[in-house]
Design an enzyme around this catalytic site. Structure first.
Site, PDB file in Angstrom:
ATOM      1  N   TYR A   1       0.815  -1.209   0.000  1.00  0.00           N
ATOM      2  CA  TYR A   1       0.000   0.000   0.000  1.00  0.00           C
ATOM      3  C   TYR A   1       0.849   1.260   0.000  1.00  0.00           C
ATOM      4  CZ  TYR A   1      -4.421  -2.343   0.116  1.00  0.00           C
ATOM      5  OH  TYR A   1      -5.500  -3.094  -0.244  1.00  0.00           O
TER       6      TYR A   1
ATOM      7  N   GLU B   1      -2.918 -29.351   6.471  1.00  0.00           N
ATOM      8  CA  GLU B   1      -3.006 -28.413   5.346  1.00  0.00           C
ATOM      9  C   GLU B   1      -4.087 -27.364   5.567  1.00  0.00           C
ATOM     10  OE1 GLU B   1      -3.676 -30.290   1.553  1.00  0.00           O
ATOM     11  OE2 GLU B   1      -4.284 -28.430   0.601  1.00  0.00           O
TER      12      GLU B   1
ATOM     13  N   ASP C   1      -4.517 -32.999   1.610  1.00  0.00           N
ATOM     14  CA  ASP C   1      -5.470 -33.573   0.651  1.00  0.00           C
ATOM     15  C   ASP C   1      -4.727 -34.482  -0.315  1.00  0.00           C
ATOM     16  OD1 ASP C   1      -7.543 -30.584   0.188  1.00  0.00           O
ATOM     17  OD2 ASP C   1      -7.608 -32.202   1.685  1.00  0.00           O
TER      18      ASP C   1
END
Lengths: 382, 471
Positions: free
Chosen positions: A123, A216, A269
């Site tokens: 920013y 995860e 996964d």
């Protein structure tokens, strides 16, 4: 005899290692000042020129693997191949100037002894020089350019890592001059891992756990934390809510050093992305190759794996997406992947399917905890 | 040679006279006298150059479609003598005569009585308005001034045989705005000629315009010469190109022609039309490497007109191309060579770029220069936010700024920006092949087995302060 000669080769290969130093603010400022002086010297010399910036190549072609000899830890590191950023190349001019702008901003922060996050830096740069910075990704890449140029860690530049990670379980963490925090009593949200590496460095850790489980996904972490799974099997739960950030890896590495007898197990996964996440904890990454190698840990793959597929219904299998295939391809081409992981990956690719850990809930909401416990007890991890 | 109008005929005769003058050594006078007794004009072209040979005139072809018999009866009265002759030969040549034998009539020669001179006088009568003829002749002479052929003084005399009986004379002498000596090369003369031409706002003024060109800097001029080798098959050709760039802050005198450039052409010391080779050469140059974009190049009979995509409003470009044989009169047919012309123009452009920094910067360089302020600002920012006095003083020394503490950011920034732009401009002048890779910022960053950390800490030689990771 064979082993000995191989091992001496490995010591030589360490000389190829390029690393980013962890420096104090004034040392980083010194490096930036040297950069400016060299630039001005060359600019004002009798044969003046605008110097190029030599950056260590963050590509797989420049990556090497160091395989642990006495330990089980291997890591990826970057070697001495350079690419350069030049002002004169038409499409790369802006990238060149971005590096200088980030150096300028970091220099200011270091003088003020402030620390900023990447988001804050983005920013600030956006306000200062909107023509040059348009996205967070660009800022992150430029920061890595500065790391590659000055060869100092991102944290030394005054840029704090994001605080994505969470810890829960049987561990006590105490910041200096603060009360110790019992992570088993933190509820399902766990203890937030700070982005300040100095702070993490100074944490005093005490545990009676027997395992460290790296998870995860945030949802799975929450489920396990809520069910107090870490009490059933004395363990510490850790998550980075997806792709691991430096702070989480830093803490995990500290834990692995402090408690070397605790096996680190990963619950991801069953898809290439999950394996990629596991690999990053295990070996480090090329993108942050100058620093990441420090935090490699010996993480073992608990689940989901190929032989767990029998536990989940057919319907919960989904087809692999193009992005999965992309990730799989880059994993296959990486030299670090061990054979049994390759086999798992091959099965994934052949079946063309993926499965999420949540699929285990088919067998009941408490099944996850049981599954975890059973696998750990059976030492069913690779 | 086909003549298609009386103006062209007159110009051709004057041009031949100029060539004869050029070839002779020593000063020559060329006189064009127009005696007007309407509707007839008696034209007399006389010169003191080398003597002419008859073939020159006999080669003129005059077809019925070109000049009508009412304009000219086809008769030329020629008096000529060479320096070695002892008489002046006098002929009448009837170019419209159908039988070649009856074309030439020899008239009694005039004895020279041991006087040593050479020259030619050609007379003809035409039926034309004097103004039309005058305009073309004056235009021709003004163009010829660009060539600055030395040693030829030309005068144009008009006698109006009407009631006023006025006689006026115009003398065309090369004006010496910049000194040329007798031994200046052809290209030097061409340069000087174009310079004058531009200073006089393309011959619309009689003297150079001081208000527009108040300083020498306003006009930048350069030249390029390309020549080809002589061989039995082709003549040795020389192409001279001169380019003038004028930077006028505002068109004080008249409206400039904007984004267009007239490319004047000369062939064998005479104004010529534009050849296809020349147009091809102009369109095939890589103008972008000089910061220009060519939109079109068209043949406008006596000059080529180039249109640029966009020029800064105050910038104007003038060009002249002169192709000629090394030996004159050429025995060979003239074959303009595209490559030679291109080479000549490029040499002139490179010369201009070489002599004047920042002129004709390629589009690429201009683009990079636009980033210089931001780069300078970053580096200045680092210097000024540092608390290390030694560092700041070293930077001031390198930037040749005074060592006082009160240097502002703007001063430092401007100095750095100046240097960066100057490097970009200098590099832009070098041909592509010579451009070297820029040096690396940290020279020691070559693949080697040394520990890079040591090489950086020259400023703080206080040993190893690396914050070591607890292992």
């Amino acid at each position: 005899m064979d082993d000995l000669s191989k091992s001496s080769m490995k010591f030589f290969s360490d000389q190829q290692l390029c690393f980013a130093d962890i420096l104090l603010p004034h040392e980083v400022q010194a490096r930036i000042q040297v950069a400016v002086l060299n630039f001005l010297k060359i600019l004002s010399s009798p044969d003046p020129a605008i110097s190029d910036l030599p950056l260590i190549n963050r590509k797989s072609s420049n990556s090497r693997v160091s395989e642990g000899i006495l330990t089980d830890v291997s890591w990826i590191f970057l070697s001495h191949s350079f690419c350069s950023r030049s002002l004169m190349k038409a499409n790369a001019t802006k990238a060149f100037i971005r590096v200088w702008k980030v150096m300028e901003m970091c220099f200011e922060f270091l003088t003020q002894e402030k620390r900023v996050t990447q988001r804050e830096l983005f920013y600030k740069l956006l306000c200062d020089s909107p023509h040059y910075f348009s996205s967070q990704l660009q800022v992150n890449r430029t920061i890595q350019d500065v790391v590659a140029l000055l060869r100092c860690s991102r944290y030394s530049l005054g840029i704090m890592a994001s605080s994505k990670g969470l810890v829960a379980g049987r561990i006590l963490l105490q910041e200096p001059n603060q009360e110790a925090v019992d992570c088993s009593a933190c509820g399902s949200s766990g203890y937030a891992i700070s982005g300040d590496l100095n702070l993490l460095e100074s944490l005093i850790m005490k545990t009676d756990a027997r395992y460290i489980v790296v998870v995860e996904k945030h949802a799975i972490f929450q489920r396990l934390a809520e069910d107090h799974v870490f009490n059933q099997i004395p363990s510490i739960l850790l998550t980075a809510k997806g792709y691991p950030d430096i702070a989480t890896r830093f803490l995990l590495h500290r834990m692995s050093r402090a408690f070397p007898d605790l096996p680190i197990l990963a619950l991801v996964d069953w898809n290439p992305a999950g394996l990629a996440i596991l690999s990053t904890y295990k070996f480090g990454s090329i993108g942050m190759g100058l620093e990441a190698y420090r935090y490699a840990c010996n993480v073992k793959w608990l689940g989901l794996r190929g032989d767990d597929l029998q536990l989940i219904p057919q319907q919960s299998l989904a087809p692999l997406k193009p992005r999965d295939l992309q990730i799989a391809r880059s994993l296959i081409s990486s030299t670090t992947l061990q054979d049994n992981y390759r086999q798992e990956l091959a099965v994934m690719m052949q079946s063309g399917q993926r499965a999420e850990i949540e699929a285990l809930y088919f067998n009941g909401y408490d099944y996850l905890g049981k599954y975890l416990a059973k696998k750990i007890v059976q030492a069913n991890y690779i | 040679m086909d003549i298609s109008s009386v103006q062209k005929l007159c110009i051709h005769l004057i041009s031949s006279a100029v060539q004869r003058c050029r070839l002779s050594e020593g000063l020559c006078r060329l006189s064009v006298v127009l005696k007007s007794s309407p509707p007839i004009i008696r034209v007399s072209i006389s010169d003191t150059g080398t003597g002419s040979c008859l073939e020159e005139f006999q080669d003129l072809k005059c077809n019925r479609e070109g000049i009508g018999t009412e304009k000219w009866d086809g008769l030329l009265s020629i008096k000529t003598t060479s320096i070695s002759d002892n008489k002046i030969y006098h002929y009448h040549l009837n170019l419209r005569g159908s039988v070649s034998a009856r074309r030439l009539t020899r008239l009694p020669s005039i004895p020279k009585n041991d006087a040593k001179f050479s020259g030619t006088e050609v007379c003809l009568s035409i039926s034309e308005t004097i103004d039309a003829l005058l305009k073309d002749i004056k235009h021709y002479f003004q163009k010829m001034l660009i060539l600055k052929i030395p040693s030829v003084a030309a005068e144009l005399v008009i006698e109006r045989g009407d009631a006023s009986g006025l006689r006026c004379e115009n003398v065309f002498l090369p004006n010496e705005c910049s000194p040329l000596n007798f031994s200046s090369s052809n290209v030097e003369r061409l340069k000087s000629g174009l310079e004058e031409y531009v200073l006089k706002h393309r011959n619309s003024l009689n003297n150079k315009c001081d208000s527009c060109f108040c300083s020498r800097e306003k006009l930048k001029i350069s030249s390029g010469v390309a020549s080809s080798m002589e061989s039995h098959r082709s003549p040795g050709l020389i192409v001279e190109a001169v380019i003038a760039i004028s930077e006028l802050s505002e068109s004080l005198c008249f409206r400039s022609s904007g984004n267009k450039t007239e490319v004047l052409h000369f062939k064998d010391f005479s104004p010529s039309s534009v050849s296809i080779a020349s147009l091809n050469a102009l369109t095939s140059i890589d103008w972008r490497s000089y910061g220009l974009t060519l939109v079109s190049a068209v043949d406008q009979v006596d000059h080529a007109l180039i249109e640029w995509e966009s020029l800064p409003p105050y910038l104007h470009i003038d060009m002249v191309i002169h192709c000629y044989h090394k030996q004159y009169p050429g025995k060979y047919k003239y074959q303009p060579d595209r490559h030679l012309i291109k080479k000549g123009v490029k040499l002139a452009l490179d010369d201009l770029k070489e002599k004047h920094t920042g002129l004709l910067l390629s589009a690429h360089a201009v683009k990079i220069c636009s980033y210089a302020p931001d780069l300078a600002s970053s580096i200045a920012g680092i210097i000024l936010s540092s608390n290390d006095l030694k560092f700041r003083s070293k930077c001031s020394t390198l930037l040749e700024l005074s060592q006082s503490q009160a240097i502002g950011k703007q001063t430092v920034e401007d100095r750095i920006k100046e240097k960066i732009i100057s490097v970009i401009e200098t590099n832009d002048r070098k041909p592509e092949k010579i451009k070297e890779a820029a040096p690396f910022l940290f020279e020691d960053d070559r693949p080697q087995d040394l520990d890079p950390a040591d090489l950086y800490l020259e400023e703080h030689a206080g040993g190893d302060n690396v914050f070591s990771f607890p292992d």
